[in-house]
Each structure stands twice: as structure tokens, then as C-alpha cells.
Design a protein around this motif. Structure first.
Motif, PDB file in Angstrom:
ATOM      1  N   PHE A  29      10.242 -24.893 -31.317  1.00 45.37           N
ATOM      2  CA  PHE A  29      10.610 -23.615 -31.930  1.00 45.37           C
ATOM      3  C   PHE A  29      11.825 -22.983 -31.270  1.00 45.37           C
ATOM      4  CE2 PHE A  29       6.139 -24.288 -32.997  1.00 45.37           C
ATOM      5  CZ  PHE A  29       6.246 -24.265 -34.374  1.00 45.37           C
ATOM      6  N   ARG A  30      12.426 -23.694 -30.322  1.00 49.03           N
ATOM      7  CA  ARG A  30      13.693 -23.250 -29.728  1.00 49.03           C
ATOM      8  C   ARG A  30      14.830 -24.132 -30.217  1.00 49.03           C
ATOM      9  NH1 ARG A  30      10.158 -19.923 -29.600  1.00 49.03           N
ATOM     10  NH2 ARG A  30      10.342 -18.254 -28.092  1.00 49.03           N
ATOM     11  N   THR A  31      14.611 -24.864 -31.278  1.00 53.69           N
ATOM     12  CA  THR A  31      15.629 -25.798 -31.755  1.00 53.69           C
ATOM     13  C   THR A  31      15.995 -25.503 -33.206  1.00 53.69           C
ATOM     14  OG1 THR A  31      14.152 -27.459 -32.690  1.00 53.69           O
ATOM     15  CG2 THR A  31      14.495 -27.535 -30.311  1.00 53.69           C
ATOM     16  N   LYS A  32      17.066 -26.174 -33.645  1.00 54.65           N
ATOM     17  CA  LYS A  32      17.512 -26.002 -35.033  1.00 54.65           C
ATOM     18  C   LYS A  32      16.500 -26.521 -36.036  1.00 54.65           C
ATOM     19  CE  LYS A  32      22.540 -26.147 -34.527  1.00 54.65           C
ATOM     20  NZ  LYS A  32      23.747 -26.930 -34.828  1.00 54.65           N
ATOM     21  N   HIS A  33      15.585 -27.351 -35.581  1.00 51.98           N
ATOM     22  CA  HIS A  33      14.612 -27.900 -36.518  1.00 51.98           C
ATOM     23  C   HIS A  33      13.548 -26.885 -36.906  1.00 51.98           C
ATOM     24  CE1 HIS A  33      15.983 -32.096 -35.428  1.00 51.98           C
ATOM     25  NE2 HIS A  33      15.945 -32.109 -36.738  1.00 51.98           N
ATOM     26  N   ALA A  34      13.479 -25.787 -36.205  1.00 49.50           N
ATOM     27  CA  ALA A  34      12.415 -24.813 -36.487  1.00 49.50           C
ATOM     28  C   ALA A  34      13.018 -23.451 -36.797  1.00 49.50           C
ATOM     29  CB  ALA A  34      11.453 -24.729 -35.312  1.00 49.50           C
ATOM     30  N   VAL A  35      13.769 -23.405 -37.880  1.00 48.28           N
ATOM     31  CA  VAL A  35      14.345 -22.146 -38.339  1.00 48.28           C
ATOM     32  C   VAL A  35      13.747 -21.860 -39.719  1.00 48.28           C
ATOM     33  CG1 VAL A  35      16.463 -20.926 -38.952  1.00 48.28           C
ATOM     34  CG2 VAL A  35      16.469 -22.579 -37.067  1.00 48.28           C
ATOM     35  N   PRO A  36      12.843 -20.883 -39.821  1.00 53.34           N
ATOM     36  CA  PRO A  36      12.110 -20.691 -41.081  1.00 53.34           C
ATOM     37  C   PRO A  36      13.002 -20.296 -42.251  1.00 53.34           C
ATOM     38  CG  PRO A  36      11.624 -18.932 -39.500  1.00 53.34           C
ATOM     39  CD  PRO A  36      12.401 -19.955 -38.768  1.00 53.34           C
ATOM     40  N   SER A  37      14.169 -19.728 -41.924  1.00 52.82           N
ATOM     41  CA  SER A  37      15.034 -19.323 -43.024  1.00 52.82           C
ATOM     42  C   SER A  37      16.024 -20.416 -43.428  1.00 52.82           C
ATOM     43  CB  SER A  37      15.796 -18.052 -42.639  1.00 52.82           C
ATOM     44  OG  SER A  37      16.398 -18.232 -41.375  1.00 52.82           O
ATOM     45  N   ASP A  38      15.886 -21.593 -42.834  1.00 48.66           N
ATOM     46  CA  ASP A  38      16.739 -22.721 -43.231  1.00 48.66           C
ATOM     47  C   ASP A  38      16.019 -23.504 -44.330  1.00 48.66           C
ATOM     48  OD1 ASP A  38      18.319 -24.897 -43.558  1.00 48.66           O
ATOM     49  OD2 ASP A  38      18.237 -25.576 -41.475  1.00 48.66           O
ATOM     50  N   PRO A  39      16.470 -23.389 -45.559  1.00 47.93           N
ATOM     51  CA  PRO A  39      15.733 -24.046 -46.649  1.00 47.93           C
ATOM     52  C   PRO A  39      15.720 -25.565 -46.527  1.00 47.93           C
ATOM     53  CG  PRO A  39      17.849 -23.220 -47.426  1.00 47.93           C
ATOM     54  CD  PRO A  39      17.676 -22.695 -46.027  1.00 47.93           C
ATOM     55  N   ARG A  40      16.694 -26.121 -45.754  1.00 53.93           N
ATOM     56  CA  ARG A  40      16.740 -27.581 -45.629  1.00 53.93           C
ATOM     57  C   ARG A  40      15.939 -28.087 -44.447  1.00 53.93           C
ATOM     58  NH1 ARG A  40      22.543 -28.695 -44.241  1.00 53.93           N
ATOM     59  NH2 ARG A  40      21.792 -27.343 -42.577  1.00 53.93           N
ATOM     60  N   GLY A  41      15.568 -27.178 -43.548  1.00 53.72           N
ATOM     61  CA  GLY A  41      14.908 -27.589 -42.316  1.00 53.72           C
ATOM     62  C   GLY A  41      13.422 -27.812 -42.518  1.00 53.72           C
ATOM     63  N   PRO A  42      12.794 -28.476 -41.573  1.00 55.43           N
ATOM     64  CA  PRO A  42      11.364 -28.788 -41.714  1.00 55.43           C
ATOM     65  C   PRO A  42      10.486 -27.547 -41.845  1.00 55.43           C
ATOM     66  CG  PRO A  42      12.333 -30.058 -39.919  1.00 55.43           C
ATOM     67  CD  PRO A  42      13.370 -29.073 -40.352  1.00 55.43           C
ATOM     68  N   PHE A  43      10.956 -26.413 -41.298  1.00 50.60           N
ATOM     69  CA  PHE A  43      10.124 -25.214 -41.345  1.00 50.60           C
ATOM     70  C   PHE A  43      10.620 -24.213 -42.388  1.00 50.60           C
ATOM     71  CE2 PHE A  43       8.695 -27.134 -37.502  1.00 50.60           C
ATOM     72  CZ  PHE A  43       7.365 -26.759 -37.378  1.00 50.60           C
ATOM     73  N   GLY A  44      11.554 -24.637 -43.239  1.00 48.47           N
ATOM     74  CA  GLY A  44      11.985 -23.790 -44.329  1.00 48.47           C
ATOM     75  C   GLY A  44      10.873 -23.635 -45.356  1.00 48.47           C
ATOM     76  N   HIS A  45      11.050 -22.661 -46.206  1.00 47.78           N
ATOM     77  CA  HIS A  45      10.011 -22.376 -47.198  1.00 47.78           C
ATOM     78  C   HIS A  45       9.769 -23.618 -48.077  1.00 47.78           C
ATOM     79  CE1 HIS A  45       7.457 -20.168 -49.916  1.00 47.78           C
ATOM     80  NE2 HIS A  45       8.170 -20.615 -50.940  1.00 47.78           N
ATOM     81  N   GLY A  46       8.490 -23.967 -48.185  1.00 41.93           N
ATOM     82  CA  GLY A  46       8.122 -25.100 -49.028  1.00 41.93           C
ATOM     83  C   GLY A  46       8.254 -26.446 -48.356  1.00 41.93           C
ATOM     84  N   GLN A  47       8.742 -26.459 -47.121  1.00 38.99           N
ATOM     85  CA  GLN A  47       8.882 -27.738 -46.420  1.00 38.99           C
ATOM     86  C   GLN A  47       7.581 -28.107 -45.712  1.00 38.99           C
ATOM     87  OE1 GLN A  47      11.339 -29.611 -46.918  1.00 38.99           O
ATOM     88  NE2 GLN A  47      13.110 -28.358 -47.457  1.00 38.99           N
ATOM     89  N   LEU A  48       7.572 -29.288 -45.144  1.00 39.66           N
ATOM     90  CA  LEU A  48       6.309 -29.850 -44.653  1.00 39.66           C
ATOM     91  C   LEU A  48       6.089 -29.638 -43.152  1.00 39.66           C
ATOM     92  CD1 LEU A  48       6.410 -33.147 -46.739  1.00 39.66           C
ATOM     93  CD2 LEU A  48       4.895 -31.202 -47.070  1.00 39.66           C
ATOM     94  N   GLN A  49       6.933 -28.806 -42.567  1.00 40.94           N
ATOM     95  CA  GLN A  49       6.733 -28.399 -41.170  1.00 40.94           C
ATOM     96  C   GLN A  49       6.577 -29.630 -40.253  1.00 40.94           C
ATOM     97  OE1 GLN A  49       3.569 -25.488 -41.567  1.00 40.94           O
ATOM     98  NE2 GLN A  49       4.911 -24.073 -42.635  1.00 40.94           N
ATOM     99  N   CYS A  50       5.589 -29.641 -39.415  1.00 40.34           N
ATOM    100  CA  CYS A  50       5.431 -30.757 -38.470  1.00 40.34           C
ATOM    101  C   CYS A  50       5.361 -32.094 -39.218  1.00 40.34           C
ATOM    102  CB  CYS A  50       4.163 -30.595 -37.636  1.00 40.34           C
ATOM    103  SG  CYS A  50       4.005 -28.996 -36.815  1.00 40.34           S
ATOM    104  N   GLU A  51       4.707 -32.059 -40.362  1.00 42.11           N
ATOM    105  CA  GLU A  51       4.474 -33.303 -41.090  1.00 42.11           C
ATOM    106  C   GLU A  51       5.714 -33.800 -41.837  1.00 42.11           C
ATOM    107  OE1 GLU A  51       0.163 -32.934 -42.778  1.00 42.11           O
ATOM    108  OE2 GLU A  51       0.757 -31.043 -41.818  1.00 42.11           O
ATOM    109  N   ALA A  52       6.768 -32.975 -41.849  1.00 39.04           N
ATOM    110  CA  ALA A  52       8.025 -33.458 -42.412  1.00 39.04           C
ATOM    111  C   ALA A  52       8.539 -34.648 -41.607  1.00 39.04           C
ATOM    112  CB  ALA A  52       9.056 -32.324 -42.412  1.00 39.04           C
ATOM    113  N   CYS A  53       8.335 -34.615 -40.309  1.00 29.85           N
ATOM    114  CA  CYS A  53       8.787 -35.709 -39.451  1.00 29.85           C
ATOM    115  C   CYS A  53       7.637 -36.643 -39.070  1.00 29.85           C
ATOM    116  CB  CYS A  53       9.412 -35.159 -38.167  1.00 29.85           C
ATOM    117  SG  CYS A  53      10.820 -34.074 -38.435  1.00 29.85           S
TER     118      CYS A  53
END
Lengths: 286, 675
Positions: A29-53
Motif C-alpha cells: 500500500f506504499r507502492t504504485k500498485h495500490a492506488v485506489p483512484s487508479d482505474p488501471r491499477g489492481p486496486f482501482g474500482h472494479g479491479q481484482l485487488q490482490c487477486e489481480a496478480c
């Protein structure tokens, strides 16, 4: 009926964090991979969070019977069964347009290097992306290069002030040894542009390839030269007179000291060894 | 349904977080070698600031690093981004280069000139320099490189991106430069001040199965000083009291590259293409043939070189895994350097002393290289992959002894995974480099012995191999890796020049995570480079032979123990590196003789003790002991006047020892990950 999709966990990262609450996991959560407002990132809205990777975690997070081993998460787990190519596919699913094409053209996939062999996701500062710590990551595999950088005369890798990616493109390229520029000389001259010329009087090997005389990862000899002068120069120069004379130990300061051997050796006089822009500089002395 | 997952427990970063360390250290001794790149070049006390921080707010994120702010090796870098829209970076790095602090010079220095001291008495040899002792002043050979960077990338939708990066390098200081006349030479402490500006601009279109990128690169080298003038300390030719040589000319390199890739997922195939066109120009005003007023010279054929070199680079590759168990790869590369600089006739003045009777044509070297490679691998069994490949390299040059050469290489590889964490990788091959004709008439015309074969132009047969055995058992946190490689080059058709070169390298790595908080490592390596070359003092058949042998051994070991008593960390790293170079000379005129060994010995021991006073406060104590010694006959005893016809700077072999002890106070600001 339709096909069932992959078996994901019930609540995504909230499910994962109910067990994986250690600091090293949470550092994601201190990295670019965990930015909730990034629609392309794993934690963006509708993404699969941990399970994306890590892949669908339904089985891993589900109930297990007493004595039953908990199934591993599919990707990036020591007990996982995914191949290197499959795990890299997880990364390239998002990063393909950025690094995927060069990656496939390079040598790393042939050696089955995994993205996770070099990159650490669950850390605020990925060591391979920091100048001071990157060489150690590369040297895990490139041991011969590590050996050379420990020689007495080397670029400042050991001091943490130069990284491998200053010259090499690890995600692959179509240049031999994956250089960041089109040729060896183009790469060296990023920092050593003063050697570029083009000179009125060129030194042919200098114009062609710096590594004909220099060992860029390190050498026992000053200037990262492949060999001591005058012998290095005499590997090519055989003109009558002083270039073809063997200078021996009787010409050290303990004997009859020779200006062809001591100090800067040939460069005492032929100091413009990279080329000369002087109208009288054809012998690289001006 | 995963679409509405919202992570209530995810500790996303908001606001500022950072770790900063204020430190003080004491350095025991002056050292050029250990000051190189670090800034710890002088004895005394140093204050320092290191740290890293970040700030996040919604889609905005910034991270920054400061490193060694109190030293000449300081770094400050900032990166920022708006997720999915843009990112940028700005940075500054200083890189000190320290070569010698044992040097001294008689010269007073201006931007592009070196002056003799008042009252200097010229003499034909250094033993006549009566003012030398009183005129020598300590003059370090050192420089500092300041690197400024700024860049950014804008994402226009999901497919297009534009990036622009600028880097400026200012490199100034003093370097050793030989300045010679016909019979004598001086090693000069040459001041220099270089600036290089670089720009990278790229437009990129990326889709799932294709990308296209168009980029432009500029490298602009600037040097305000076209010449180095120096007053001649030796008794010279009439009028040759002040001499001049050219400094590195200003130049500009521009290059445009179009690159693209296309993947065919159904065929598991990726294709890449890249084409570049570039141009290097250089038009610095030329110096006169000589500044000796007593010599009359013809006018220069032109006042500046007006040099132009065109570059062309092309690359294509296809990688396919069309077979489930195999991969084939084809690649082709072409590089061309076309030096279009006009040739002219020049009338050289030999080292400002007397005009050369002959005329010379400048030689604008050009070359073309092509490299073709075809390789494949196949998983014969689950535990065995076999690979093989063929490479061909062609080089065409002009104005050199060899107009055309080619090299064919064949190689094979086995990768074996017998299980239990073992991985065995064996590869080997051979190559033959051949030349169409080594033009002896051309060699003679350039004064070379016709038997000389320059090693990069000569026929060569090479055998090479590499073996790696690694073991990383799944159940035990131990990793072991042993690698060995060799290359054996034979220049069997060379009567003079390099005839043989062998390289062997072996490395062993051990790593063991003893517990979750304790790890140890050991690595050691040995490599050797041996070569033989032949020469001819009589300008005929070979009559002398030199054998070079460079050996190098290194060992590194250490441990890291974290959370001792929950509050202490202890880390220790040790490294020793030893290099030895042996040169044997065997000539027809003298008995065989061996030079004293050239030796380098580097030791490094670093201990760090960390103490966590609280969740946010940590103290670091560290001590570093390092030594560097060299045995170097090229410098040993070469005082400024040790050689009658060479005024040197008196650089001595390295004999340096340094102890650094320091303390750091580290404070963590903002939330901690997990809070």
C-alpha cells in the motif's frame, strides 16, 4: 447454463488481509500498485485487488478440513504451481505494451527469468529500481560482471553511485547485450561525450568500439584498460622505431628509466589517444 | 461478484510519510581512492542527511530521495505521478572523481592555459630544473560531475503517451594530459570544463498486440576551450616556448528512431522492428598548424573541420513459441557509421618544431556491421531443455587493413533440472572470424610491419563455454550457485600482434536465511586473463614476445541479524579483492625478464549497529575500515624529475587506509505501513 468463472475470494483484499496483516505484505500500500483512484491499477474500482496478480483465491481462502493442507494461491507463492512464463504473464497482462515486446526479444525470457526474480512488489522502494541497490540484484545472476566490478579500477558500482541500467536495458532490446543506446559507443558517450569527435585525426578503433581497449565493468589496470601500455598499444602498432621496441624491466626507475614505459607510457606523448582536432595532430600528440 | 469489492481494511497511503536520517561521521585520512564517488576524500568531520519520503493524495503521488546531502556525492530526486495521466521526475546528482592526491605541479593554471612559475630556468633535461623543488605545488587530479535531470510523461488516453526527458551533465576539474615536443614531454594538470545536454523525446502508441514509438535523441557536447596552451619547461626549439594542443571539440549527435512491435497471440509470436537514423556534427574552429612564430606555414585547407558522420541502425527480430515445447528466435541487426567528412591535404608541423615535408590526408573512418542470429530451444523432457544457435557477424571498413571480415559462431546449450532444487546450465560453442584479405600493402603505407595483424581485424578462432550449477532447495532457505566460464582465442594466422588470449572465470555464491531475522552470505570469485603477443624490434620477423597474465581473486562475506532483543539490528560486510598482473618479456636482444608484479589489494570491513528507540526513532552506529594498496612500476619512484626527458606529476602508487565512524539519528514521519 453459462460457464462458471474463476473461484475468487468472497471479499477480495479484505478477505486476504484478515490473515495477511504483516508489515511486509502491507507495504504494497506504499507502492504504485495500490492506488485506489487508479482505474488501471489492481486496486482501482472494479479491479481484482490482490487477486489481480496472485490469481483467484477462492480455494486458498476457503475452508479447509482439519489436517488438510491449505491450497496455495495460484501465482507468486513458493508452493504455487505456476510456471515462470505464467507468472510473467500476470505482469505482462498490464505491462505488455510497455515492456513486453522488448522482453520477448531479449535474452531474459530464454533463461526463464521471472519478473519477480528482480522486482519486489511488496516494498515501498523496489531495490532494483534504486541506483544504490540495483547492481546487487543483477549480480545475483551476473556473477562474472560482479567480479569485474570489484576490480581495483571500475565504474562506481560498489560505491552505490552507478547502476546497470545506465547502460543496459534489462527488459530487452535489439542491441547486443541490451544496451540502452544503439551501439556501444553511443552508450559510453552518454557520459563521455568528449570522446565522440568526430576528430580531424581519428583513432580507428576508438571510432568503432570503446571496448576494444577498455573493460567497462572493471579492470586491474587504471583507466579500465584491458592491458597495460605500452603492450596494449603494441598489440596493434608495429611501426619502425620506438613503437616496435620491447620495453623491459631494466627500463624502470631502478634501471635506465624510459619515458616510453613509465608514467603514462605511450600517452606521455600521444596523449590524444581518442583523436585529435589539431591540424598537426595526426600522430595524436597535439 | 468482484465488481463491487471495496477494501475497507486496506491501509492506503494518505498524506506524507518519510524516513530521514541526520548523521555525523569522522574520517581518519585523506584518500583519493576512497573519496572517489563517495566524497569522503579528506580527513575530518562530515555532516550528512539521507532520507526518503512520499506523499499521496487520491490519484496524486510523489516520492523523493535525498542521499549524502552533506557530501560531494549528494543526490536529490523527486518523482511524481497522477495515476493514469502523467508522471514526472526531477533530480540532481553529484559524482566526484578523485584520481590522485599525491600529485604536484609547477604550473599556474588558467581556464585553458598553464604557466611556468616566475623565475623558472629552462633546461634540456629535468636534472637541470634548478627551480623544480621550490616550484612544485600540490595539485590533485580530480573532477566533479553534476547531473541535472528533469522529465515527464503524459498519457493521452490508454494508448498514446508522450515523454520528454532532459539531462545536463557538467563535468569540470583537472585531468592528466601529456604535452610533448620532439624529445621531451610534460605531464600537465589540464583544467577542463565540459557540458553535455541530452534530450529524449518519444511518442508512443501501445495496444494489446502492437506498439509503435517514434523518438528523437539529442546529445550536445559543449567545451568552451578549444585549446590547451602550456609554457614549455624544457629548453625547446626557437619560438616554441609556448605550445598548444586541441581540446575535445564541441559536437552534436541527433538520432531519430522508429520502433514497433506486433504480437500474434494465437501463434505465440512476437515481432520487433527498429530503425534509426542519426547524424554527428562537429565544426569547432581549428587551431593553426603551430603557434611557433618562427615557423611559416601554409594556410589551413579550411578553418574548421565541418565534420559529419551519419549513422544508420536497423534491427528486426521474431520470437516464436509456435511449438508448445520449443522456441525459435531470429534476429538481424545492422549498424553503419558513414563518416562524410571531406578529405583534405594537411601540412603538419611536427610538435611545433619543424614542418613535415610530406602531406597528409585526414582519414574519415566508416564501417558497416551486420549481425544475424538464429536460435532455438526445445524441452526434450520436463527436466531437460536443449538449445542451439548460429550467429554470423560481418564487418566492412574503409581506410583500414581489412576491408571485409566475417565471423561464424555455433553454440549449444543444455539446461537440466533434475529436481530437489538443482538447476544445471551448460553451454559452449566455437566461432571463427575470417578476413577476405589483410592488406599488407596498406599496412606498409601506414608504416606498419606487414606481418602485424591487429587483433580486432585478424583471423581468430574462439572456443567458449560456461557452466552453472545452482541449488535452491524448496524446504531449506539456502541457495548455492557455482559458475565457471572460459574463452580461448587463437590468432593462429598472426605473426605479429596478439596471438593468443585466454579467459577463465569462476564464482561461488552461498546464501542462507538462518532464521526469519538472520541471514548470512559468502561469495568468492577468481578470474584470469592471459595473452601472448609478438613484436619485431628489427621490423622484420618476430624477435620478442610478451606474456601477460592478469589474475583476480575476491571474497565477500557478511551477516545481517535483525531484531536482536527486538530493538537491535547488526550487520557486517567484509570484502577483499586482490589483483595481480604479471608480464614476462622475452626478446632476442636480451635475456628473458619478468616485470615486478603489478598488484592491487582492497580490503573493506563495515559494521552497522541499529537501535530502535521507539517506533519512530532509530539510531545507527557504523564503522568502516578500508585499505587500498597498489604495487605499480609505472608510478613507483617516478618523481617529477625521475626521468630526464619527462616532467611528471609525481603520482605515487596507492597506499591508502581510511577509518570512518559515524552515528545517525533516524526519524520516521507520517503513518507507518499497516497503520
Amino acid at each position: 447454463g453459462g460457464q462458471e468463472g474463476p473461484d475468487y475470494s468472497r471479499e477480495g483484499a479484505d478477505t486476504c488481509l484478515s490473515c495477511h496483516e504483516d508489515a511486509s505484505t502491507l507495504a504494497i500500500f506504499r507502492t504504485k500498485h495500490a492506488v485506489p483512484s487508479d482505474p488501471r491499477g489492481p486496486f482501482g474500482h472494479g479491479q481484482l485487488q490482490c487477486e489481480a496478480c496472485h490469481g483467484p483465491g477462492g480455494e486458498h481462502a476457503g475452508r479447509v478440513r482439519r489436517g488438510q493442507e491449505r491450497p496455495a494461491i495460484p501465482y507468486f507463492h513458493p508452493a504455487g504451481t505456476a510456471t515462470v512464463e505464467e507468472e510473467n504473464g500476470q505482469c505482462l497482462g498490464c505491462h505488455n505494451s510497455g515492456v513486453g515486446f522488448g522482453w520477448h526479444a531479449g535474452e531474459h525470457p530464454v533463461d526463464e527469468v521471472a519478473c519477480a526474480d528482480c522486482h519486489q512488489m511488496h516494498i515501498a522502494r523496489d531495490p532494483v529500481l534504486q541506483t544504490a541497490t540495483q547492481p546487487a540484484v543483477c549480480f545475483d545472476c551476473h556473477q562474472a560482471q560482479r567480479t569485474e566490478t570489484r576490480k581495483a579500477f571500475a565504474h562506481p558500482f560498489s560505491q552505490g553511485k552507478m547502476d546497470c541500467t545506465g547502460c543496459h536495458s534489462p527488459h530487452g532490446d535489439q542491441v547486443a547485450t541490451s544496451l540502452v543506446r544503439q551501439t556501444v559507443n553511443d552508450t559510453c558517450q552518454q557520459c563521455h561525450a568528449e570522446q565522440r569527435g568526430p576528430y580531424l585525426w581519428e583513432h580507428a578503433p576508438v571510432s568503432e568500439d570503446c571496448t576494444l581497449c577498455h573493460s567497462p565493468h572493471g579492470s586491474n589496470h587504471p583507466g579500465m584498460l584491458a592491458k597495460r601500455a605500452p603492450l596494449l598499444c603494441q598489440s596493434c602498432h608495429s611501426q619502425f622505431g620506438h613503437p616496435s621496441i620491447p620495453y623491459g624491466p631494466d627500463e624502470l626507475v631502478t634501471g635506465t628509466p624510459s619515458r616510453f614505459l613509465l608514467g603514462q607510457s605511450c600517452l606521455n606523448c600521444h596523449s590524444q589517444v581518442h583523436g585529435s582536432n589539431h591540424p598537426s595532430g595526426s600522430k595524436l600528440m597535439r | 461478484d468482484t465488481s463491487d469489492w471495496a477494501c475497507e481494511y486496506c491501509p492506503f497511503q494518505q498524506g506524507h510519510e518519510g524516513d530521514y536520517e541526520v548523521g555525523a561521521s569522522s574520517v581518519s585520512d585523506d584518500s583519493a581512492y576512497f573519496g572517489n564517488a563517495t566524497g569522503y576524500d579528506e580527513e575530518g568531520a562530515y555532516g550528512n542527511l539521507d532520507g526518503e519520503g512520499s506523499y499521496a493524495s487520491g490519484a496524486y503521488r510523489m516520492v523523493w530521495t535525498v542521499e549524502d546531502l552533506g557530501l560531494d556525492s549528494r543526490v536529490a530526486e523527486l518523482e511524481g505521478s497522477h495515476a493514469g495521466k502523467f508522471d514526472y521526475n526531477i533530480g540532481f546528482r553529484q559524482l566526484p572523481y578523485r584520481q590522485f592526491i599525491t600529485t604536484s605541479s609547477i604550473f599556474a593554471e588558467a581556464a585553458d592555459a598553464l604557466f611556468l612559475p616566475n623565475g623558472w630556468v629552462r633546461a634540456p633535461t629535468t636534472d637541470g630544473f634548478t627551480q623544480l623543488g621550490s616550484s612544485l605545488v600540490s595539485r590533485n587530479i580530480e573532477s566533479d560531475r553534476n547531473i541535472y535531470t528533469i522529465g515527464g510523461r503524459y498519457l493521452a488516453g490508454s494508448r498514446f503517451s508522450f515523454s520528454l526527458d532532459y539531462r545536463r551533465q557538467e563535468n569540470d576539474g583537472t585531468k592528466i594530459q601529456g604535452g610533448s615536443t620532439f624529445t621531451n614531454a610534460s605531464l600537465l594538470p589540464m583544467p577542463f570544463e565540459y557540458v553535455t545536454d541530452e534530450v529524449d523525446f518519444a511518442v508512443r502508441y501501445g495496444a494489446d498486440n502492437a506498439f509503435v514509438a517514434l523518438s528523437w535523441y539529442l546529445s550536445d557536447f559543449q567545451n568552451d576551450n578549444t585549446a590547451l596552451f602550456w609554457e614549455q619547461p624544457f629548453t625547446g626549439a626557437p619560438g616554441a616556448d609556448t605550445l598548444a594542443q586541441a581540446q575535445a571539440p564541441e559536437s552534436r549527435f541527433q538520432q531519430v528512431t522508429l520502433a514497433g512491435g506486433y504480437s500474434l497471440p494465437e501463434l505465440r509470436t512476437v515481432m520487433n522492428l527498429s530503425a534509426s537514423m542519426g547524424q554527428i556534427t562537429q565544426d569547432t574552429e581549428l587551431l593553426p598548424y603551430t603557434i611557433n612564430p618562427n615557423l611559416a606555414t601554409d594556410p589551413l585547407p579550411r578553418s574548421s573541420l565541418d565534420a559529419e558522420v551519419d549513422t544508420t541502425n536497423f534491427a528486426a527480430s521474431i520470437t516464436s513459441r509456435i511449438f508448445r515445447k520449443g522456441r525459435i528466435k531470429f534476429s538481424y541487426r545492422y549498424d553503419k557509421r558513414d563518416n562524410k567528412t571531406t578529405q583534405d591535404t594537411w601540412n603538419r608541423v611536427i610538435v611545433d618544431t619543424f614542418p613535415d615535408a610530406g602531406e597528409e590526408l585526414n582519414v574519415p573512418y566508416s564501417f558497416e556491421r551486420s549481425y544475424l542470429s538464429l536460435s532455438g530451444d526445445y524441452d526434450l523432457f520436463d527436466m531437460l531443455r536443449v538449445s542451439a544457435g548460429y550467429d554470423r557477424r560481418d564487418v566492412d571498413r574503409d581506410f583500414q587493413e581489412v576491408a571485409s571480415q566475417s565471423e561464424d559462431t555455433g553454440w549449444g546449450r543444455l539446461r537440466i533440472r533434475p529436481g530437489s532444487g538443482f538447476d544445471i546450465d551448460l553451454r559452449g560453442g566455437a566461432s571463427k572470424r575470417d578476413v577476405d584479405n589483410y592488406d599488407e600493402a596498406f599496412a606498409i603505407a601506414t608504416g606498419q610491419n606487414p606481418l602485424m595483424r591487429k587483433y580486432h581485424l585478424a583471423y581468430r578462432y574462439r572456443e567458449f563455454g560456461e557452466a552453472t550449477v545452482s541449488w535452491s532447495p524448496a524446504a531449506t532457505p539456502i541457495s548455492v550457485s557455482l559458475t565457471g566460464l572460459f574463452a580461448d582465442d587463437e590468432y593462429t594466422r598472426s605473426e605479429l600482434g596478439l596471438t593468443d588470449a585466454d579467459e577463465v572465470s569462476v564464482a561461488l555464491d552461498l546464501g542462507w536465511s538462518v532464521t526469519e531475522s538472520t541471514s548470512v552470505y559468502l561469495n568468492t570469485a577468481y578470474d584470469t586473463l592471459e595473452s601472448t603477443q609478438l613484436g619485431s624490434e628489427s621490423f622484420a620477423e618476430p624477435d620478442w614476445r610478451a606474456d601477460n597474465e592478469d589474475e583476480f581473486t575476491t571474497i565477500g562475506a557478511g551477516f545481517n541479524i535483525r531484531e536482536i532483543g527486538e530493538r537491535f539490528d547488526l550487520q557486517l560486510d567484509y570484502m577483499r579483492s586482490e589483483g595481480t598482473s604479471k608480464i614476462n618479456l622475452d626478446s632476442a636482444a636480451d635475456a628473458p625478464a619478468q616485470f615486478p608484479d603489478l598488484e592491487t589489494t582492497l580490503d573493506y570491513l563495515r559494521v552497522r549497529l541499529g537501535f530502535r528507540q521507539s517506533e519512530r526513532i532509530e539510531w545507527n552506529l557504523y564503522a568502516l575500515y578500508q585499505t587500498f594498496e597498489t604495487e605499480d612500476w609505472a608510478l613507483e619512484g617516478v618523481t617529477p624529475d625521475a626521468l630526464p626527458l619527462l616532467l611528471s606529476l609525481g603520482a605515487t602508487p596507492y597506499d591508502e587506509e581510511q577509518v570512518i565512524v559515524g552515528i545517525g539519528f533516524r526519524y520516521q514521519m507520517g503513518a507507518k505501513s499497516g497503520e
